[in-house]
Design a protein around this motif. Structure first.
Motif, PDB file in Angstrom:
ATOM      1  N   TRP A   1       0.852  -1.182   0.000  1.00  0.00           N
ATOM      2  CA  TRP A   1       0.000   0.000   0.000  1.00  0.00           C
ATOM      3  C   TRP A   1       0.879   1.218   0.000  1.00  0.00           C
TER       4      TRP A   1
ATOM      5  N   GLN B   1     -12.586   6.222   8.566  1.00  0.00           N
ATOM      6  CA  GLN B   1     -12.110   4.872   8.243  1.00  0.00           C
ATOM      7  C   GLN B   1     -13.129   4.111   7.390  1.00  0.00           C
TER       8      GLN B   1
ATOM      9  N   LYS C   1      -5.235   5.363   5.051  1.00  0.00           N
ATOM     10  CA  LYS C   1      -6.674   5.185   4.859  1.00  0.00           C
ATOM     11  C   LYS C   1      -6.988   4.514   3.516  1.00  0.00           C
ATOM     12  N   ASN C   2      -8.224   4.015   3.399  1.00  0.00           N
ATOM     13  CA  ASN C   2      -8.586   3.228   2.215  1.00  0.00           C
ATOM     14  C   ASN C   2      -8.633   4.056   0.935  1.00  0.00           C
TER      15      ASN C   2
ATOM     16  N   GLN D   1     -11.545  -2.215  -4.864  1.00  0.00           N
ATOM     17  CA  GLN D   1     -10.818  -2.535  -3.630  1.00  0.00           C
ATOM     18  C   GLN D   1     -11.793  -2.769  -2.476  1.00  0.00           C
ATOM     19  N   ALA D   2     -12.833  -1.944  -2.412  1.00  0.00           N
ATOM     20  CA  ALA D   2     -13.819  -2.081  -1.331  1.00  0.00           C
ATOM     21  C   ALA D   2     -14.497  -3.444  -1.424  1.00  0.00           C
TER      22      ALA D   2
ATOM     23  N   ARG E   1     -12.000  -6.185  -0.273  1.00  0.00           N
ATOM     24  CA  ARG E   1     -11.857  -6.210   1.189  1.00  0.00           C
ATOM     25  C   ARG E   1     -13.084  -6.824   1.837  1.00  0.00           C
TER      26      ARG E   1
ATOM     27  N   HIS F   1     -11.429  -0.867   7.048  1.00  0.00           N
ATOM     28  CA  HIS F   1     -10.131  -0.189   7.179  1.00  0.00           C
ATOM     29  C   HIS F   1      -9.235  -1.030   8.090  1.00  0.00           C
TER      30      HIS F   1
ATOM     31  N   GLN G   1      -5.956  -2.912   6.476  1.00  0.00           N
ATOM     32  CA  GLN G   1      -6.788  -3.062   5.277  1.00  0.00           C
ATOM     33  C   GLN G   1      -6.073  -3.670   4.064  1.00  0.00           C
ATOM     34  N   ASN G   2      -4.783  -3.373   3.903  1.00  0.00           N
ATOM     35  CA  ASN G   2      -4.065  -3.881   2.724  1.00  0.00           C
ATOM     36  C   ASN G   2      -3.986  -5.410   2.732  1.00  0.00           C
TER      37      ASN G   2
END
Ligand SMILES: *Cc1c(COP(=O)(O)O)cnc(C)c1O
Length: 441
Positions: A47, A197, A223-224, A290-291, A294, A326, A411-412
């Motif tokens: 990240w 977050q 942060k995301n 990405q969301a 995750r 996050h 999160q990564n």
């Protein structure tokens, strides 16, 4: 050799059953901390994520010579795009998340001596902005199952001095907004969502940060959504967004030119730069994907970890239709790990190639808060008697325990594969199987 082959076959299957069988094979191996082979040696996804899109966007701003939002169009474009992406009516870009909260408190008229309801399980900025207003943070205990502010305990904390509620969607999961918004409506209190977050997290299908009077975001590097530093405020009120704009622009209203010298109010310079906005536009091209990744990996990891005694992943409220993850948060109960202290568990986990941390300490107990409330600047609004009452009310026993048991993944780590999730579970099972040996070293 046989073990290698069957292991590969299981991993190819990629199923929970395969993972469990893999784990069963692995637990006979020694933990890495005791000289065994680590579960994992490759790093988790790095990240930030970037490519030529970011390079091009930044170079364009650089070469244009228009680095200030009053000269360029990038900040305006970002505000439009972020509002569209979240379904908000208005968006104001800010220098960072802390300033988004600070601007909101100013726009909503929080004054010295007012009480503002906050959770103790959050990043310190949530509290610092309240103190910056010379207002008094009133801590409401944490719901230990979800890590969020316990909405059932908010009403008892409201007094005739309360002027705002700041729920934080900690970790990217949602605070219980149904309950919080109902209490706020009943007592006519504004709600400032700290969604720093929670980018693209949802409550009943609506994006977090769009349900309160304002919703505040951070684009700080961890942060995301990331522009190194940066922030935004969402609101559905034209009046609020204009007050926010004016305050963040040294008290000068919308038509900014560097030569606008008429003032509507006091203010600060908390503007976003053209560079930040260009970077955010590039980063936003990947945000939805990405969301989703995750969310899928987070749910899969929960399905694996739920099966391990003593590991309790944070629960989400029924209204939370998407967790932004996050942080992946869980409770570690050492009773199920032969009393292995959390610090040792984390060390053993890191040795297996799984980075993990212990998270926040009880913020309501931080000495700097009481020091600030008893400082000369606060004396007029918080005399000794009031400070004594504040100390009496300031009890968050559930949060105290949670802070001793919490474990976080960043999160990564959720941006990779299902196999990555299986390895996290596998490492924990291995540590559990050898917990008493680990407790002795
Ligand atoms: C990051 C964060 C902030 C502050 O944002 P900055 O951009 O770092 O100023 C506020 N609240 C929470 C919950 C955060 O995680």
């Amino acid at each position: 050799m046989g073990e290698q082959l069957s292991r590969r076959k299981f991993l190819a299957a990629g199923s929970a059953a395969g993972a469990a069988a893999t784990a069963a094979i692995r637990v006979v191996e020694k933990p890495a901390l005791l000289g065994g082979k680590p579960v994992r040696t490759e790093p988790f996804p790095s990240w930030p994520v970037m490519d030529a899109t970011e390079e091009k966007a930044l170079l364009e701003v650089l070469r244009s010579g228009k680095w200030f939002r009053g000269y360029g169009k990038n900040v305006d474009r970002f505000e439009e795009a972020y509002a569209r992406m979240t379904g908000a009516r208005y968006c104001l870009a800010t220098a960072n998340g802390t300033s988004a909260l600070f601007i909101s408190l100013n726009a909503l008229g929080v004054a010295p001596g007012d009480e503002v309801i906050v959770p103790p399980y959050t990043f310190v900025a949530t509290i610092n902005v309240v103190l910056l207003m010379h207002a008094i943070p009133i801590f409401v205990d944490t719901d230990p199952e979800t890590f969020q502010i316990d909405a059932r305990k908010i009403e008892a904390a409201i007094t005739d001095r309360t002027t705002a509620i700041i729920p934080v969607h900690i970790g990217g999961s949602a605070a219980d907004l149904d309950t919080i918004l109902a209490i706020a409506r009943k007592h006519k209190l504004p709600v400032i969502e700290d969604a720093c977050q929670a980018h693209l997290g949802e409550w009943r299908g609506k994006k977090l940060g769009t349900l309160g009077d304002t919703g505040c975001f951070s684009f700080q590097a961890s942060k995301n959504l990331n522009s190194g530093e940066g922030g935004a405020i969402l609101t559905s009120s034209e009046d609020i967004v204009e007050r926010c704009y004016t305050f963040h622009n040294n008290g000068r209203s919308r038509r900014v030119t560097s030569y606008n010298f008429s003032y509507q109010s006091s203010g600060h310079n908390l503007r976003m730069t053209e560079f930040q906005a260009a970077l955010l536009m590039a980063q936003m091209t990947r945000l939805e994907q990405q969301a989703r990744t995750r969310d899928q990996n987070g749910q899969y990891l929960t399905s694996l970890l739920r099966e391990i005694p003593g590991i309790e992943p944070a629960r989400t409220y029924e209204g939370c239709t998407r967790n932004a993850y996050h942080l992946y948060m869980l409770r570690y109960r050492k009773e199920h790990f032969a009393g292995l202290p959390r610090a040792k568990f984390l060390k053993a986990l890191r040795a297996e190639g799984i980075p993990a941390s212990d998270g926040y300490r009880p913020l309501n107990r931080e000495p700097f808060i009481k020091q600030t409330l008893s400082s000369r600047a606060f004396r007029a609004v918080c005399p000794p008697e009031r400070l004594r009452q504040w100390e009496e009310r300031n009890q968050c026993p559930e949060n105290d325990r949670l802070c001793e048991e919490a474990v976080w993944f960043t999160q990564n780590m959720l941006l990779g594969t299902r196999r990555d999730m299986e390895q996290i579970a596998e490492a924990i099972r291995k540590i559990q199987a050898h917990a008493s040996e680990l407790a002795e070293v």
